[in-house]
Write a protein that holds these residues in place. Structure first.
Motif, PDB file in Angstrom:
ATOM      1  N   GLY A 263     -33.143 -16.029 -28.662  1.00 49.82           N
ATOM      2  CA  GLY A 263     -33.089 -15.077 -29.907  1.00 49.82           C
ATOM      3  C   GLY A 263     -34.349 -14.881 -30.446  1.00 49.82           C
ATOM      4  N   HIS A 264     -35.347 -15.054 -29.844  1.00 51.60           N
ATOM      5  CA  HIS A 264     -36.795 -14.955 -30.285  1.00 51.60           C
ATOM      6  C   HIS A 264     -37.455 -13.711 -29.512  1.00 51.60           C
ATOM      7  CE1 HIS A 264     -37.596 -18.436 -33.067  1.00 51.60           C
ATOM      8  NE2 HIS A 264     -36.389 -18.243 -33.127  1.00 51.60           N
ATOM      9  N   LEU A 351     -22.411  -7.515 -30.517  1.00 50.73           N
ATOM     10  CA  LEU A 351     -22.357  -6.239 -30.569  1.00 50.73           C
ATOM     11  C   LEU A 351     -23.862  -5.437 -30.203  1.00 50.73           C
ATOM     12  CD1 LEU A 351     -20.623  -5.860 -34.117  1.00 50.73           C
ATOM     13  CD2 LEU A 351     -19.572  -5.587 -31.675  1.00 50.73           C
ATOM     14  N   ALA A 352     -23.786  -4.736 -29.020  1.00 51.62           N
ATOM     15  CA  ALA A 352     -25.052  -4.406 -28.491  1.00 51.62           C
ATOM     16  C   ALA A 352     -25.121  -2.793 -28.401  1.00 51.62           C
ATOM     17  CB  ALA A 352     -25.354  -5.137 -27.329  1.00 51.62           C
ATOM     18  N   GLY A 353     -26.129  -2.206 -28.584  1.00 49.90           N
ATOM     19  CA  GLY A 353     -26.289  -0.674 -28.534  1.00 49.90           C
ATOM     20  C   GLY A 353     -27.704  -0.630 -27.725  1.00 49.90           C
ATOM     21  N   GLY A 354     -27.388  -0.079 -26.558  1.00 51.19           N
ATOM     22  CA  GLY A 354     -28.576   0.175 -25.463  1.00 51.19           C
ATOM     23  C   GLY A 354     -29.307  -1.234 -25.299  1.00 51.19           C
ATOM     24  N   THR A 355     -30.462  -1.048 -25.431  1.00 52.57           N
ATOM     25  CA  THR A 355     -31.245  -2.200 -25.002  1.00 52.57           C
ATOM     26  C   THR A 355     -31.326  -3.405 -26.075  1.00 52.57           C
ATOM     27  OG1 THR A 355     -33.171  -0.978 -25.809  1.00 52.57           O
ATOM     28  CG2 THR A 355     -33.011  -1.075 -23.398  1.00 52.57           C
ATOM     29  N   GLY A 356     -30.412  -3.021 -27.035  1.00 53.87           N
ATOM     30  CA  GLY A 356     -30.138  -4.228 -27.942  1.00 53.87           C
ATOM     31  C   GLY A 356     -29.640  -5.299 -27.265  1.00 53.87           C
ATOM     32  N   PHE A 357     -29.118  -4.917 -26.002  1.00 55.80           N
ATOM     33  CA  PHE A 357     -28.310  -6.131 -25.107  1.00 55.80           C
ATOM     34  C   PHE A 357     -29.507  -7.241 -24.957  1.00 55.80           C
ATOM     35  CE2 PHE A 357     -28.019  -7.060 -20.651  1.00 55.80           C
ATOM     36  CZ  PHE A 357     -26.877  -7.814 -20.762  1.00 55.80           C
ATOM     37  N   THR A 358     -30.837  -6.977 -24.853  1.00 55.36           N
ATOM     38  CA  THR A 358     -31.767  -8.097 -24.470  1.00 55.36           C
ATOM     39  C   THR A 358     -31.395  -9.255 -25.062  1.00 55.36           C
ATOM     40  OG1 THR A 358     -33.313  -7.064 -25.795  1.00 55.36           O
ATOM     41  CG2 THR A 358     -33.324  -6.550 -23.438  1.00 55.36           C
ATOM     42  N   PRO A 359     -31.276  -9.342 -26.512  1.00 55.11           N
ATOM     43  CA  PRO A 359     -31.289 -10.889 -26.966  1.00 55.11           C
ATOM     44  C   PRO A 359     -29.972 -11.373 -26.680  1.00 55.11           C
ATOM     45  CG  PRO A 359     -31.036  -9.245 -28.761  1.00 55.11           C
ATOM     46  CD  PRO A 359     -31.566  -8.292 -27.503  1.00 55.11           C
ATOM     47  N   MET A 360     -29.006 -10.739 -26.183  1.00 54.72           N
ATOM     48  CA  MET A 360     -27.517 -11.346 -25.899  1.00 54.72           C
ATOM     49  C   MET A 360     -27.328 -11.845 -24.632  1.00 54.72           C
ATOM     50  SD  MET A 360     -26.468  -9.876 -28.703  1.00 54.72           S
ATOM     51  CE  MET A 360     -26.416  -8.668 -29.932  1.00 54.72           C
ATOM     52  N   VAL A 376     -14.212 -18.583 -27.004  1.00 52.28           N
ATOM     53  CA  VAL A 376     -14.318 -16.933 -26.686  1.00 52.28           C
ATOM     54  C   VAL A 376     -15.649 -16.425 -26.797  1.00 52.28           C
ATOM     55  CG1 VAL A 376     -13.495 -14.925 -27.205  1.00 52.28           C
ATOM     56  CG2 VAL A 376     -11.920 -16.871 -27.323  1.00 52.28           C
ATOM     57  N   ALA A 377     -16.188 -15.817 -25.959  1.00 50.06           N
ATOM     58  CA  ALA A 377     -17.358 -14.916 -26.237  1.00 50.06           C
ATOM     59  C   ALA A 377     -17.247 -13.534 -25.682  1.00 50.06           C
ATOM     60  CB  ALA A 377     -18.635 -15.708 -25.268  1.00 50.06           C
ATOM     61  N   LYS A 378     -17.175 -12.680 -26.492  1.00 55.66           N
ATOM     62  CA  LYS A 378     -16.867 -11.403 -26.298  1.00 55.66           C
ATOM     63  C   LYS A 378     -18.121 -10.452 -26.657  1.00 55.66           C
ATOM     64  CE  LYS A 378     -12.941  -9.825 -27.799  1.00 55.66           C
ATOM     65  NZ  LYS A 378     -11.756  -9.483 -28.817  1.00 55.66           N
ATOM     66  N   LEU A 379     -18.506  -9.474 -25.681  1.00 50.24           N
ATOM     67  CA  LEU A 379     -19.547  -8.264 -25.887  1.00 50.24           C
ATOM     68  C   LEU A 379     -19.196  -7.302 -25.795  1.00 50.24           C
ATOM     69  CD1 LEU A 379     -22.697  -7.425 -25.988  1.00 50.24           C
ATOM     70  CD2 LEU A 379     -22.447  -7.552 -23.398  1.00 50.24           C
ATOM     71  N   MET A 380     -19.287  -6.449 -27.124  1.00 45.18           N
ATOM     72  CA  MET A 380     -18.759  -4.919 -27.087  1.00 45.18           C
ATOM     73  C   MET A 380     -20.188  -4.171 -27.042  1.00 45.18           C
ATOM     74  SD  MET A 380     -16.801  -2.593 -29.812  1.00 45.18           S
ATOM     75  CE  MET A 380     -15.262  -3.106 -29.201  1.00 45.18           C
ATOM     76  N   PHE A 381     -20.423  -3.513 -25.653  1.00 43.35           N
ATOM     77  CA  PHE A 381     -21.559  -2.820 -25.326  1.00 43.35           C
ATOM     78  C   PHE A 381     -21.644  -1.275 -25.579  1.00 43.35           C
ATOM     79  CE2 PHE A 381     -25.129  -3.079 -21.911  1.00 43.35           C
ATOM     80  CZ  PHE A 381     -25.954  -2.671 -22.339  1.00 43.35           C
ATOM     81  N   PHE A 382     -22.447  -0.770 -26.418  1.00 42.22           N
ATOM     82  CA  PHE A 382     -22.215   0.825 -26.572  1.00 42.22           C
ATOM     83  C   PHE A 382     -23.567   1.519 -25.903  1.00 42.22           C
ATOM     84  CE2 PHE A 382     -20.548  -1.400 -30.083  1.00 42.22           C
ATOM     85  CZ  PHE A 382     -19.428  -0.343 -30.712  1.00 42.22           C
ATOM     86  N   ASN A 383     -23.271   2.679 -25.170  1.00 40.11           N
ATOM     87  CA  ASN A 383     -24.331   3.270 -24.420  1.00 40.11           C
ATOM     88  C   ASN A 383     -23.720   4.584 -24.450  1.00 40.11           C
ATOM     89  OD1 ASN A 383     -26.131   1.366 -22.956  1.00 40.11           O
ATOM     90  ND2 ASN A 383     -24.004   0.265 -22.707  1.00 40.11           N
ATOM     91  N   LYS A 384     -24.518   5.572 -23.866  1.00 39.55           N
ATOM     92  CA  LYS A 384     -24.208   6.978 -23.899  1.00 39.55           C
ATOM     93  C   LYS A 384     -23.316   7.340 -22.877  1.00 39.55           C
ATOM     94  CE  LYS A 384     -28.114   9.112 -26.327  1.00 39.55           C
ATOM     95  NZ  LYS A 384     -29.473  10.206 -26.186  1.00 39.55           N
ATOM     96  N   THR A 385     -23.712   6.948 -21.471  1.00 40.27           N
ATOM     97  CA  THR A 385     -23.041   7.222 -20.429  1.00 40.27           C
ATOM     98  C   THR A 385     -22.966   5.958 -19.408  1.00 40.27           C
ATOM     99  OG1 THR A 385     -24.993   7.540 -18.913  1.00 40.27           O
ATOM    100  CG2 THR A 385     -24.082   9.623 -20.376  1.00 40.27           C
ATOM    101  N   HIS A 472     -25.261 -12.113 -37.770  1.00 41.83           N
ATOM    102  CA  HIS A 472     -26.692 -12.277 -37.624  1.00 41.83           C
ATOM    103  C   HIS A 472     -27.280 -11.000 -36.830  1.00 41.83           C
ATOM    104  CE1 HIS A 472     -30.818 -14.235 -36.649  1.00 41.83           C
ATOM    105  NE2 HIS A 472     -30.821 -13.327 -35.748  1.00 41.83           N
ATOM    106  N   CYS A 473     -28.214 -10.609 -37.589  1.00 42.27           N
ATOM    107  CA  CYS A 473     -28.903  -9.397 -36.766  1.00 42.27           C
ATOM    108  C   CYS A 473     -30.138  -9.626 -36.449  1.00 42.27           C
ATOM    109  CB  CYS A 473     -28.971  -8.390 -38.213  1.00 42.27           C
ATOM    110  SG  CYS A 473     -29.686  -6.531 -37.517  1.00 42.27           S
ATOM    111  N   PHE A 474     -30.352  -9.222 -35.023  1.00 44.89           N
ATOM    112  CA  PHE A 474     -31.603  -9.247 -34.364  1.00 44.89           C
ATOM    113  C   PHE A 474     -32.170  -7.823 -34.622  1.00 44.89           C
ATOM    114  CE2 PHE A 474     -28.789 -11.886 -31.743  1.00 44.89           C
ATOM    115  CZ  PHE A 474     -29.533 -13.151 -31.580  1.00 44.89           C
ATOM    116  N   THR A 475     -33.556  -8.101 -35.382  1.00 43.85           N
ATOM    117  CA  THR A 475     -34.390  -6.796 -35.910  1.00 43.85           C
ATOM    118  C   THR A 475     -35.316  -6.585 -35.022  1.00 43.85           C
ATOM    119  OG1 THR A 475     -35.598  -8.318 -37.324  1.00 43.85           O
ATOM    120  CG2 THR A 475     -33.575  -7.469 -38.239  1.00 43.85           C
ATOM    121  N   ALA A 476     -35.753  -7.177 -33.850  1.00 43.02           N
ATOM    122  CA  ALA A 476     -36.886  -6.707 -33.048  1.00 43.02           C
ATOM    123  C   ALA A 476     -36.450  -6.432 -31.670  1.00 43.02           C
ATOM    124  CB  ALA A 476     -37.772  -7.703 -33.309  1.00 43.02           C
TER     125      ALA A 476
END
Length: 476
Positions: A263-264, A351-360, A376-385, A472-476
């Motif tokens: 997470g760093h 919850l990951a949007g685009g490259t916000g997937f990286t800390p996951m 349970v470990a669940k990932l909802m991954f948001f992208n355009k296409t 928890h929000c990953f901000t970088a």
């Protein structure tokens, strides 16, 4: 010339003091119990035992005469020797023992509320040598020390060692007296909080001093007050992940020990048109499936980054143009996430949007391989296409390999024929996704992505009744 002049920065070494007597033992009658030092005393147990049960002043002065023993050894002070038998209250012999506490197994009760301005918790260091090596020992005075909290750089005869102690940073920074091979072995004794840097001499010379102190040597400050340190890393490989995202592999210098915690993030720095440009990125594992394994087994010399290239951007086109074998500067890790947040968690929602997937990536690795409570470990991954989905096949394979893991893809601009979820982050999507399987389940929700994505996501989660402790929000 005084001993201090011969050894310009002795630090606060581990004492070579007998169990009875000690520096000033005959003159002051002080009695010390050095049992806690036995396990990791640089000179070994035999050196301590030379004066066990007797006056150790001469032995101590031969080796560590310059040490302020009264300050350093107060934790080991038992009391004064009695010239004649007398009975004294426990408080008089051991003034550190508060009311209502007793000595247990020869040790003092643990102080749970140490102030970081207290010298009791400020790390100290010592060094010793053999014919072919130098060992620098740092006593962190902290339990559960681990290699991720230690950063070491040995380059051009200069040693920089940084130890993270909660929100504080201890720095050892010296220019060494003689040449050593540019590799450093880092050894961490987690239970006693001892960190060792082992250096190999180029010549079997006897060192009188470790060297000369450099900027901020032997300092202990807030991590936020410690400037970033960079080292140059070589680009070993880069490969396509999607049409606009690359997986970069950097190799640390041979004299660097650096492990990025879960997470760093770190900063990559490059000079572009005479200006230094710095961007934060979160390292990932090299793979989600084939090398998905316990963090203790991970490669410690290579760091991987999944980076989206923006053709009109300032930094990423230059990074993309970097040739194999060329160098880029990499900083020390930063971040406020700790794996303690995952302990006892039963259900993990990502919850990951685009490259916000990286800390996951590393978080999933840690949770699925190290947690004893996770159901349970669940990932909802948001992208355009569909073409934008990072490591889609690996995520789907991971869900087949581990029944605890579930992946859901959400597209905002799907092509015709897409059968999955559509849209953007919303309260309705999250209300269906973030559901406890049991009413009293301990959960953690982590979110990362573009700023608007995170702000909306946090608001939706709070509106759904989730507390800030669960998010928890990953901000970088």
């Amino acid at each position: 010339m005084s001993q201090d002049a011969e050894r310009p920065f002795p630090g606060v070494p581990c004492p070579r003091v007998p169990a009875e007597g000690g520096p000033g033992g005959a003159e002051q009658g002080l009695v010390y119990d050095v049992t806690p030092y036995m396990e990791y005393h640089p000179g070994g147990e035999d050196e301590l035992m030379k004066a066990a049960g007797s006056d150790g002043t001469d032995l101590f002065d031969q080796v560590h005469r310059w040490v302020n023993y009264e300050s350093m050894l107060k934790e080991c002070l038992v009391g004064r020797m009695a010239l004649k038998a007398f009975a004294a209250p426990l408080k008089e012999i051991c003034p550190r023992v508060p009311e209502g506490n007793e000595l247990l197994n020869g040790t003092f009760p643990k102080n749970e509320n140490l102030d970081y301005s207290s010298k009791d918790i400020v790390p100290s260091y010592d060094w010793f040598q053999k014919d072919d090596s130098i060992t620098v020992v740092i006593y962190t005075k902290q339990k559960n020390m681990n290699p991720e909290l230690v950063i070491a750089d040995l380059h051009s005869g200069k040693l920089r060692g940084e130890i993270i102690v909660k929100d504080y940073s201890y720095l050892l920074h010296v220019e060494l007296s003689f040449e050593v091979h540019e590799e450093v072995i880092v050894q961490v004794s987690e239970k006693v909080g001892k960190v060792e840097f082992v250096l190999t001499k180029r010549e079997p010379l006897s060192w009188k001093t470790l060297g000369q102190p450099l900027e901020s040597h032997n300092s202990f400050v807030k991590c936020t007050d410690r400037g970033l340190c960079y080292r140059k890393c070589k680009l070993l490989s880069k490969e396509n992940v999607t049409h606009d995202t690359r997986l970069f592999c950097l190799m640390l210098p041979p004299g660097t020990h650096l492990q990025v915690p879960v997470g760093h993030h770190v900063y990559l720095k490059q000079t572009i048109t005479d200006a230094e440009i710095v961007k934060p990125y979160t390292p990932v594992a090299s793979s989600l499936v084939s090398k998905f394994k316990s963090p203790s087994c991970c490669d410690k010399t290579h760091i991987f980054f999944m980076i989206k290239i923006y053709p009109s951007g300032l930094f990423t086109p230059v990074l993309d143009a970097l040739q194999i074998g060329e160098y880029i500067s990499l900083s020390n890790p930063e971040g406020n996430f700790t794996t303690l947040q995952v302990e006892e968690v039963e259900e993990l929602f990502l919850l990951a949007g685009g490259t916000g997937f990286t800390p996951m990536v590393k978080l999933l690795n840690y949770a699925l391989t190290s947690s004893n409570t996770l159901r349970v470990a669940k990932l909802m991954f948001f992208n355009k296409t569909e073409d934008d989905i990072l490591w889609r096949r690996q995520l789907e394979q991971l869900s087949l390999n581990d029944a605890r893991f579930d992946i859901q893809f959400v597209l905002s601009e799907p092509k015709e024929g897409w059968l999955g979820k559509q849209g953007r982050i919303s309260s309705s999507l999250l209300s269906q996704f973030v559901k406890r399987s049991k009413c009293d389940s301990k959960i953690l929700i982590c979110i990362c992505g573009p700023l608007a994505f995170m702000e909306q996501g946090i608001q939706f989660l709070q509106d759904l009744g989730h507390s800030s402790k669960e998010i928890h929000c990953f901000t970088a």
